[in-house]
Design a protein around this motif. Sequence first.
Motif, PDB file in Angstrom:
ATOM      1  N   UNK A 223       0.924  -1.200  -0.032  1.00 35.99           N
ATOM      2  CA  UNK A 223      -0.483  -0.091  -0.250  1.00 35.99           C
ATOM      3  C   UNK A 223       1.015   0.926   0.341  1.00 35.99           C
ATOM      4  N   UNK A 224       2.331   1.210   0.473  1.00 32.72           N
ATOM      5  CA  UNK A 224       2.975   2.271   0.948  1.00 32.72           C
ATOM      6  C   UNK A 224       4.148   2.184  -0.193  1.00 32.72           C
ATOM      7  N   UNK A 225       4.939   0.970  -0.760  1.00 31.34           N
ATOM      8  CA  UNK A 225       6.198   1.180  -1.414  1.00 31.34           C
ATOM      9  C   UNK A 225       5.645   2.152  -2.477  1.00 31.34           C
ATOM     10  N   UNK A 226       6.049   2.541  -3.276  1.00 27.84           N
ATOM     11  CA  UNK A 226       6.063   3.137  -4.875  1.00 27.84           C
ATOM     12  C   UNK A 226       7.177   2.220  -5.561  1.00 27.84           C
ATOM     13  N   UNK A 227       7.572   2.060  -5.559  1.00 32.88           N
ATOM     14  CA  UNK A 227       8.468   0.901  -6.371  1.00 32.88           C
ATOM     15  C   UNK A 227       8.916  -0.069  -5.876  1.00 32.88           C
ATOM     16  N   UNK A 228       9.337  -1.690  -6.633  1.00 32.22           N
ATOM     17  CA  UNK A 228       9.429  -2.562  -6.278  1.00 32.22           C
ATOM     18  C   UNK A 228      11.272  -2.093  -5.122  1.00 32.22           C
ATOM     19  N   UNK A 229      11.106  -2.568  -4.240  1.00 34.23           N
ATOM     20  CA  UNK A 229      12.379  -2.791  -3.173  1.00 34.23           C
ATOM     21  C   UNK A 229      13.472  -3.002  -3.835  1.00 34.23           C
ATOM     22  N   UNK A 230      13.507  -4.168  -4.491  1.00 34.72           N
ATOM     23  CA  UNK A 230      14.909  -4.629  -5.279  1.00 34.72           C
ATOM     24  C   UNK A 230      15.004  -4.245  -6.940  1.00 34.72           C
ATOM     25  N   UNK A 231      13.557  -3.799  -7.189  1.00 33.95           N
ATOM     26  CA  UNK A 231      13.900  -3.253  -9.066  1.00 33.95           C
ATOM     27  C   UNK A 231      15.375  -1.641  -8.845  1.00 33.95           C
ATOM     28  N   UNK A 232      16.395  -2.275  -9.686  1.00 30.99           N
ATOM     29  CA  UNK A 232      17.344  -1.221 -10.325  1.00 30.99           C
ATOM     30  C   UNK A 232      16.891  -0.433 -11.484  1.00 30.99           C
ATOM     31  N   UNK A 233      17.908   0.557 -11.521  1.00 31.51           N
ATOM     32  CA  UNK A 233      17.021   1.726 -12.451  1.00 31.51           C
ATOM     33  C   UNK A 233      18.647   1.685 -12.824  1.00 31.51           C
ATOM     34  N   UNK A 234      19.494   1.927 -14.019  1.00 26.98           N
ATOM     35  CA  UNK A 234      20.234   2.512 -15.061  1.00 26.98           C
ATOM     36  C   UNK A 234      20.277   4.131 -14.806  1.00 26.98           C
ATOM     37  N   UNK A 235      19.515   4.592 -14.553  1.00 26.17           N
ATOM     38  CA  UNK A 235      19.025   5.963 -14.982  1.00 26.17           C
ATOM     39  C   UNK A 235      19.068   6.592 -13.637  1.00 26.17           C
ATOM     40  N   UNK A 236      18.744   6.006 -12.622  1.00 25.86           N
ATOM     41  CA  UNK A 236      18.698   6.366 -11.418  1.00 25.86           C
ATOM     42  C   UNK A 236      19.568   6.572 -10.471  1.00 25.86           C
ATOM     43  N   UNK A 237      20.158   5.752 -10.550  1.00 25.17           N
ATOM     44  CA  UNK A 237      21.458   5.271  -9.720  1.00 25.17           C
ATOM     45  C   UNK A 237      22.195   6.997  -8.895  1.00 25.17           C
ATOM     46  N   UNK A 238      22.228   6.828  -7.354  1.00 22.56           N
ATOM     47  CA  UNK A 238      22.238   7.955  -6.632  1.00 22.56           C
ATOM     48  C   UNK A 238      22.176   8.980  -7.439  1.00 22.56           C
ATOM     49  N   UNK A 239      20.710   9.549  -7.561  1.00 22.37           N
ATOM     50  CA  UNK A 239      20.028  10.491  -7.724  1.00 22.37           C
ATOM     51  C   UNK A 239      19.042  11.171  -6.535  1.00 22.37           C
ATOM     52  N   UNK A 240      19.384  12.327  -6.676  1.00 15.95           N
ATOM     53  CA  UNK A 240      19.374  13.275  -5.651  1.00 15.95           C
ATOM     54  C   UNK A 240      17.077  12.462  -4.943  1.00 15.95           C
ATOM     55  N   UNK A 241      16.890  13.048  -3.930  1.00 16.98           N
ATOM     56  CA  UNK A 241      15.294  13.091  -3.969  1.00 16.98           C
ATOM     57  C   UNK A 241      14.307  14.189  -5.003  1.00 16.98           C
ATOM     58  N   UNK A 242      14.059  13.543  -5.496  1.00 18.28           N
ATOM     59  CA  UNK A 242      12.460  14.465  -5.924  1.00 18.28           C
ATOM     60  C   UNK A 242      12.862  13.953  -8.025  1.00 18.28           C
ATOM     61  N   UNK A 243      13.482  13.535  -8.289  1.00 23.18           N
ATOM     62  CA  UNK A 243      13.883  12.518  -9.413  1.00 23.18           C
ATOM     63  C   UNK A 243      13.042  12.112 -10.339  1.00 23.18           C
ATOM     64  N   UNK A 244      13.082  12.335 -11.256  1.00 23.76           N
ATOM     65  CA  UNK A 244      11.944  11.230 -12.602  1.00 23.76           C
ATOM     66  C   UNK A 244      12.065  10.279 -12.301  1.00 23.76           C
TER      67      UNK A 244
END
Lengths: 484, 349
Positions: free
Chosen positions: A154-175
């Motif tokens: 109900x709360x989690x927005x994405x899969x906690x184990x799902x990785x994304x090549x574009x989101x590495x170390x991106x700051x909070x609020x990154x699309x």
Amino acid sequence: MEPLSWTGILAPLVTALWIAAAAAAALAALRFAAGFVLAPAEGQANADGTLTASRGPLEWLEQAAFLALSAVAGVVLIFVLGGAALGLEAGLIGGIFRRLIPVWIALGITLAGSYLLRGRLGLYGKLFDSVIGTAGLVLVLFWVFAAVFGTFDLIVTHNPLGQSGAMKNEVPGTPYTRMIGETAEGAYPVYLLGGDNLGRDVFSRMIAGSWTVVQIAPLATAFAFMVGITLGLPAAYFGGRLDTVLTFLANLILAFPVILLFYLLVTPEIVATGIPTYMAAVMFLFPILFLTILLNARYHTRPALRLGLLAAVIGASGWLYLSLVSERLGAVHILPDWLDLFDVPGGILVVFVSVVFVNAPTVFRIVRGIALDIKTRDYVAAAQTRGEGPWYIMLWEILPNARGPLIVDFCLRVGYTTILLGTLGFFGLGLPPESPDWGSTINDGRKLLAIYPHPALAPALALLSLVLGLNLLADGLREESLRD
Amino acid sequence: MGMFLLRRFAVMLATALCLTFVVFALTNLAPNLEKVAKTQGNTRMSDPEVDSWLANRGYGRSLPVKYGEWLGVLPGYVIEQPDGTVRGRCFGQADARPPDAPARCGVLQGDWGTSTVFREPVGAIIATRLALTGKLMFWVMVLMVPAALTIGVLAGMREGSRTDRALSSVSILSTATPEYVSGVILITVFASSAVGLRWFKGTATSAMENATLENFLLPVVTIALFGMGYIARMTRASMAEVMQEQYIRTARLKGVRFRNVVLKHALRNALIAPFTVIMLQIPWLLNGVVIVETLFNYKGFGWTLVQAASNNDIELLLGVSVVSVVVVLLTQLISDVGYVRLNPRISVT
């Protein structure tokens, strides 16, 4: 899509919050300093025997500080309510509060219900008399609900184990994009608290990690208490050689540095030898033993009832015990598969066992100390004169009278167990490396801490707030039980 | 007093023997030995090769014999190698057993063995690392003890006041913050290049030779914070109890100023309990030391423990555990003896 800011359209309120917070801090500091110089205003005694309170500068300062603090609370409340109503319009804070709506609802219902029924709830109801206790309760309940609803997705927005090549170390609020240049359809649009070094969502991992703690910490503490009580009561009551041996063993375990013990017990090599399973097999016997002795001591004068009760309890707990210990591919395989209710993964089991093992000797010492004191009371002597058996006296005379300090220590110890679980994760022991538990996440994040602090900061603050809540709860309980 | 000390030393010795035997047994389990063989020799060794590698280095014998050798009670092994040379515990590898090599070489003879990871004598490693950690602990104590006692006394002298509640909340907060959390927060605020203030350094490696405020303050504060809360709470409880005593009331009624009551009448009696708490806190600080030395990459005793344990470096790990057990038991002893010395109403017999 633009990266989101923290507050969105509620941004003007931030200035108000800072002003109110600065005023509150300044006034509180002033009040603190003034307390050493100024004396509190004295009440004036009237001729008819009543007192008239008067206000000096100290009381005015106090009033002002309280007002400023209320202003801070008001602005924060607007952030919460506005965020929950507006969602991502109100920035990341809004988005987070929106996602947490199930938690707010459950929290509201539980607190309102408990507050209304507080007269009938005993010690738990009295907790609402103390500000500190209530604050602790709110923090603890928040994480319990967040963990439970988190497992229901109900709360989690994405899969906690799902990785994304574009989101590495991106700051909070990154699309959110799954790969660079690829927009994700239907997925939650942003990483609320940024991405970690593998591009996983920090917010979802923080919520998912709370489940590990909420699952293991109270249960492991309860087991440690069963072991500690079952051994500590006879050690104190009988004394003599039994006491000497058990105390020596407890001190032996306590003399081990905790981290060394973890390194010796919680490695894949040790799991392969099956030692944790054997330790679990011994330690999980204690609850059954405890329940059996407890009921037997009480009902041995009523054989019919006793037989039924004991058969039911031993049957049910024995089945649970065997399912827990027996593993399909593990060291101990007793039960046939169709009777085996569940398998605990080796990593979780070894963490559980080692945490119980570390906590049990301390509980033993506490129980023994309290029991030694209670043993000398008159009601114990009365029971002995009545001809009650030693186990009846220990479990039905001494233990209920020791419950106050034990409940307080239970709360503190759940907090300490949470810290221990975090320590295990911090050294990468036990749980699998991709596990979202807080300790492992802090361990992952600490390597790049100086450049990207957010992946480690979120679980660190989460752990801090839960342990703080438990400590405040324990403090509130202690205060209220002393008042009794 | 003499009998008491003698008995305590006997218990200490028994505890140390049991503990080292447990550590010895756990590190000598088959899977752990296989790990040693594969990291020291060749990762791709087959099972028979692992067995012969272990047998040639004396690992293949029974546990009590190996433990006796480590203790120095039994003579060290001498094993003939496949290539005709001889390998012995007390002389390493040679063509034949040197005539001047001692028969026994264990802890009793002062030989702590050799670390398989650092390839240095264990005694030397522990001495240098312990000195580094001693430096850290010294500054932790300098910071922690006065701060904790001040907070505790201020909170306890007027129980239930605003000051008391504010300071008690601070100490609860500090006990709820484990080192790996406060370390992360402190590094983010004071050392991060992204958002922080950049006042201090996030690593303490350079502090090993040359400790400055910039590279040493954060690790010291991190350890001190966690221990401080507990000591402060104990001091507060002790102070609050003393302030309710008859002689304090008498002094107040006599017209002694509150400040003098606190400083001259209450303080000395209130500090007996915190003394034992501080001594008992030292073993707990050891955990903090391990975490902080790992987090800040300060290569002291805690860091050595982690290296030894994660590489199953048996003799180094044994040395480390002996030192930490001695620390634990010695602080317990000092706290007991000190408690009796400070409080004339209690005697050990």
